[in-house]
Scaffold this active site. Sequence first.
Site, mmCIF file in Angstrom:
data_model
loop_
_atom_site.group_PDB
_atom_site.id
_atom_site.type_symbol
_atom_site.label_atom_id
_atom_site.label_comp_id
_atom_site.label_asym_id
_atom_site.label_seq_id
_atom_site.Cartn_x
_atom_site.Cartn_y
_atom_site.Cartn_z
ATOM 1 N N HIS A 1 40.285 43.125 65.567
ATOM 2 C CA HIS A 1 39.219 41.993 65.755
ATOM 3 C C HIS A 1 37.855 42.743 65.590
ATOM 4 O O HIS A 1 37.347 42.988 66.331
ATOM 5 C CB HIS A 1 39.323 41.043 66.644
ATOM 6 C CG HIS A 1 38.305 39.836 66.665
ATOM 7 N ND1 HIS A 1 38.510 38.849 67.452
ATOM 8 C CD2 HIS A 1 37.271 39.798 66.141
ATOM 9 C CE1 HIS A 1 37.761 37.884 67.278
ATOM 10 N NE2 HIS A 1 36.819 38.450 66.309
ATOM 11 N N HIS B 1 34.340 42.720 62.752
ATOM 12 C CA HIS B 1 33.727 42.093 61.508
ATOM 13 C C HIS B 1 33.017 43.214 60.982
ATOM 14 O O HIS B 1 32.056 43.707 61.517
ATOM 15 C CB HIS B 1 32.790 40.897 61.766
ATOM 16 C CG HIS B 1 33.574 39.987 62.658
ATOM 17 N ND1 HIS B 1 34.160 38.601 61.849
ATOM 18 C CD2 HIS B 1 33.803 39.436 63.865
ATOM 19 C CE1 HIS B 1 34.703 37.830 62.753
ATOM 20 N NE2 HIS B 1 34.482 38.400 63.903
ATOM 21 N N HIS C 1 39.865 32.463 64.233
ATOM 22 C CA HIS C 1 39.198 32.237 65.277
ATOM 23 C C HIS C 1 39.316 30.995 66.012
ATOM 24 O O HIS C 1 39.179 29.884 65.192
ATOM 25 C CB HIS C 1 37.615 32.694 64.985
ATOM 26 C CG HIS C 1 37.253 33.919 64.830
ATOM 27 N ND1 HIS C 1 37.845 34.630 64.001
ATOM 28 C CD2 HIS C 1 36.169 34.645 65.534
ATOM 29 C CE1 HIS C 1 37.157 35.946 63.849
ATOM 30 N NE2 HIS C 1 36.253 35.966 64.943
ATOM 31 N N GLU D 1 37.248 30.345 71.476
ATOM 32 C CA GLU D 1 36.023 31.090 71.790
ATOM 33 C C GLU D 1 35.138 30.284 72.524
ATOM 34 O O GLU D 1 34.770 30.219 73.890
ATOM 35 C CB GLU D 1 35.356 31.986 70.721
ATOM 36 C CG GLU D 1 34.371 32.844 70.941
ATOM 37 C CD GLU D 1 33.655 33.153 69.765
ATOM 38 O OE1 GLU D 1 33.925 32.874 68.654
ATOM 39 O OE2 GLU D 1 32.721 34.449 69.851
ATOM 40 N N ASP E 1 34.851 42.945 67.964
ATOM 41 C CA ASP E 1 34.166 42.128 67.534
ATOM 42 C C ASP E 1 33.026 42.483 66.532
ATOM 43 O O ASP E 1 33.222 42.587 65.346
ATOM 44 C CB ASP E 1 33.781 40.753 68.464
ATOM 45 C CG ASP E 1 33.578 39.559 67.913
ATOM 46 O OD1 ASP E 1 34.025 39.245 66.950
ATOM 47 O OD2 ASP E 1 33.239 38.353 68.641
ATOM 48 N N ASP E 2 31.803 42.420 67.231
ATOM 49 C CA ASP E 2 30.616 42.905 66.370
ATOM 50 C C ASP E 2 29.938 43.963 67.032
ATOM 51 O O ASP E 2 28.750 43.789 67.716
ATOM 52 C CB ASP E 2 29.780 41.837 66.134
ATOM 53 C CG ASP E 2 30.337 40.530 65.510
ATOM 54 O OD1 ASP E 2 30.795 40.594 64.088
ATOM 55 O OD2 ASP E 2 30.783 39.467 66.146
HETATM 56 N N1 HPA Z 1 33.131 34.300 66.453
HETATM 57 C C1 HPA Z 1 32.962 33.609 65.201
HETATM 58 N N2 HPA Z 1 32.301 34.180 64.241
HETATM 59 C C2 HPA Z 1 32.103 35.401 64.070
HETATM 60 C C3 HPA Z 1 32.255 35.990 65.384
HETATM 61 C C4 HPA Z 1 32.674 35.506 66.459
HETATM 62 O O1 HPA Z 1 32.888 36.091 67.301
HETATM 63 N N3 HPA Z 1 31.999 37.450 65.069
HETATM 64 C C5 HPA Z 1 31.330 37.368 63.804
HETATM 65 N N4 HPA Z 1 31.430 35.960 63.142
HETATM 66 ZN ZN ZN Z 2 35.058 37.403 65.471
#
Ligand code: HPA
Ligand code: ZN
Length: 326
Positions: free
Chosen positions: A16, A18, A196, A199, A277-278
């Site tokens: 996971h 991006h 996703h 969250e 994630d990011d």
């Molecule tokens: N959630 C939803 N969209 C996203 C995320 C996330 O954590 N990171 C990048 N796009």
């Molecule tokens: Zn994500």
Amino acid sequence: DRLETFIRGIPKAELHVHIEGTLEPELMFSLARRNGIALPWMGVEELRKAYDFHNLQSFLDIYYQGADVLQHVQDFYDLTWAYFERAARDNVRHVELFFDPQTHTRRDVPFETVITGIHGAQVDAEKRLGITSKLILCFLRHLSEESALEALHAAVPFRPWLGGVGLDSSESGNPPSKFKAVFDEAREAQFPVVAHAGEEGPPAYIREALDVLGAQRIDHGVRCLEDDALVERLAREQVPLTVCPLSNVKLRVFPHLAQHNLKQLMGRGLLVTINSDDPAYFGGYIGDNYTACARELGLSQDDVVALAKNSFTASFLGEDDKRRHL
Ligand code: HPA
Ligand code: ZN
């Protein structure tokens, strides 16, 4: 310390991440200069100060703005290559990488430009770093299903370069069921499916991701604990959850890492993985996520081993490749 050294060294998969979320401020500014693009921040320092998020949307607004500097094949290559080099330092051996083509096509950067740059870096990462990878096309859930279908159709000529489809962006108010038709078509084309869910959105979105979209893995999924029957199903079916602890704290899904439910998820018998994630926006790559959890949640070395093994089990690698890593 010793556990941190162990964490950095243990072979792991990242499931996971991006690619647009690996854009470090320094690279953002150097690409802006290279492409003659004006950014709304004076410099790296002011940009980092803007990374003070209070929910998912406040992050996404900056994340989409930052992606404007990505214009040419070389930009996507440089971005992706920088991520792989960083991942190698955490002994990541396999990556399932998300990209958001609609972020780029809606500003008239062709799908082909995006995927050519990313794919080039994937090929070089395997050759030069020994890191294998699969690329997962994510649909932006704040846009229409029609727009998602356009993205899927743009992807068809590049089918061999794609390892799956996913769903990301603003979760609340955009349930998985909004995208039933596009995921039906993607499954028809034999794409593995992730989404996703859970969250910021409710457990019902996790159920929809499984039952309506056919998701084989849930990205985040941390809100499943609000629904016991769902937890039992996720455990029974061993549906992997790609948990992103530092992301969850930055976006205030949990007030502090010490309150994160990672250990409860593991304790309920779920197939949990740790991911970044990011990482450029959330203050840490995968090794930092493992290390912070070890410190704040008291993970043992056995927990770390279990999580790293889970990352290969939960991947879309074939059984032979999984065995090679496990
Ligand atoms: N959630 C939803 N969209 C996203 C995320 C996330 O954590 N990171 C990048 N796009
Ligand atoms: Zn994500």
